[in-house]
Design a protein around this motif. Sequence first.
Motif, PDB file in Angstrom:
ATOM      1  N   UNK A  86       0.639  -1.140  -0.087  1.00  0.00           N
ATOM      2  CA  UNK A  86      -0.013  -0.084  -0.055  1.00  0.00           C
ATOM      3  C   UNK A  86       0.675   1.292  -0.050  1.00  0.00           C
ATOM      4  N   UNK A  87       2.296   1.157   0.264  1.00  0.00           N
ATOM      5  CA  UNK A  87       2.939   2.259   0.420  1.00  0.00           C
ATOM      6  C   UNK A  87       3.736   2.726  -0.672  1.00  0.00           C
ATOM      7  N   UNK A 108       3.332  -3.441   7.268  1.00  0.00           N
ATOM      8  CA  UNK A 108       2.207  -4.198   7.510  1.00  0.00           C
ATOM      9  C   UNK A 108       1.751  -5.633   7.198  1.00  0.00           C
ATOM     10  N   UNK A 110       1.278  -7.050   4.301  1.00  0.00           N
ATOM     11  CA  UNK A 110       0.416  -7.636   3.280  1.00  0.00           C
ATOM     12  C   UNK A 110       1.259  -8.308   2.280  1.00  0.00           C
TER      13      UNK A 110
END
Lengths: 259, 216
Positions: A86-87, A108, A110
């Motif tokens: 996500x980043x 995170x 993921x």
Amino acid sequence: MERVAYMYDSSKCMGCRGCQSICKEWNDQETVPTTFKGVYTNPPSLNPDTRMIIKFYDNFTPDPNFNFLKYQCFHCGDPACVKVCPSGALFQAENGIVAFDENKCIACGYCHSACPFGIPQIGKVINKCDMCYSRVMEGSESDKTSIPACVKSCPAGALTFGKRSDLVEQGKKRVEVLKKKGYTEANLYGENILGGLGVLAILKYSPEKYGLPKEPVFPNDIGLWKGILHPLGVIMLGGAAGLVVLHRALNLGKKGGEQ
Amino acid sequence: MAANKIEKHKKNTRIFHWLHLITFIIMLWTGFSLFYPWTNVLGMTFGSLRNAAFIHKYLGWFYVILPIIYVSWNFKLFSNFFKTISTFTPEDKKWLSILGGYLHPIIKADEVPPQGKYNAGQKLLGWIIIVFSILLGLTGLIMFYYASFPGLLVRIAIMIHVFCGTFLGAAVIVHFYLAAINPTSNKELGTMLGSGMIDEDYVKHHNALWYEELKK
């Protein structure tokens, strides 16, 4: 830019773990004491301080020997980890290397759950093989010194770095040689799976004997994130906000609702 | 105006309500910035996206533990509340069919059925908050310990987590609007924010069944 890769020839590997040491050295990773558990694989698995390990598989039939496997990120052609990050910390370079920017990582996890091999390890931030991205990118294509540290260190000639298309050709030839020697299960792992792996492995036996999934699959369910959940979340939140603004603007419910 | 006041929310309930709400808003804000790459910039309110992720992960524990503390500390209050939101009456059904008259005249509602301490919409919100918060907690736990679970389970947990979070966010927006802004019902905010007391006249009109119960 042409896709680069390196090829690991398990039939030439002698399990010296020079690659494992040089990986720690070059990437400045801590060494942490472990306890002996009756197997030579050490540390027992990848961890936030270990990007790659040589796995030892006892194999007494038909060949009284070890099966070795160089185990690290396989640099998928179609990397699920990059899709879910996500980043923007994980990225795929033009030459196919799946690298990361640890300053952007938010830990995170993921990527770990999306990876078909469960490779990325997360301590404070992500840690995984980036095919020595900084080394490889520094040199020109013809410059053979700019190769991953593990390839440079291998004394057995089990590691080759170069254009992926060339390596696939070489690998196929080597598999033929092994088959002629009697290893009927010999195969080139990673030629077509997951968009073609950036780390090819020549194996004498079927991938399962090396703890590798024969047909690893791209986790298609992550398509739901971006295809359905992303818009749905915005619609729900935006819709609710829009409804209340509209309600106020139209001055509805003047008769007095029941709160 | 009548000066008679009725106590609607006890002190502990009010403290819990606000602590939990503020926590939820921070969780929604940071969570949104983490799941939607184009909103990463929202995370910058906490210095960096990494801080936002850190806060989201660890404040999550508080979000889960807070209601457990509240319920065990005020078990009687909670069981009363739970009993209230668990009984759906025919009036509630009617209330829901006209959405409490809040959309008059789009949804015709000349007469709104009398309601108890909480109207059908609030009962429904109570259930949404309880169920979705539990789901958020459980899936959050799986996401926190992602390395101990199979990848597929973690990815499913992420999807449930995101759905529950955004749905709950939408519900809270509507809840806040009705309690704080909508002119016919905005007294509720002052009640929850202040002393917990509410005007008798307001109760007579909005919570007729509860009023009768109190007068007995």
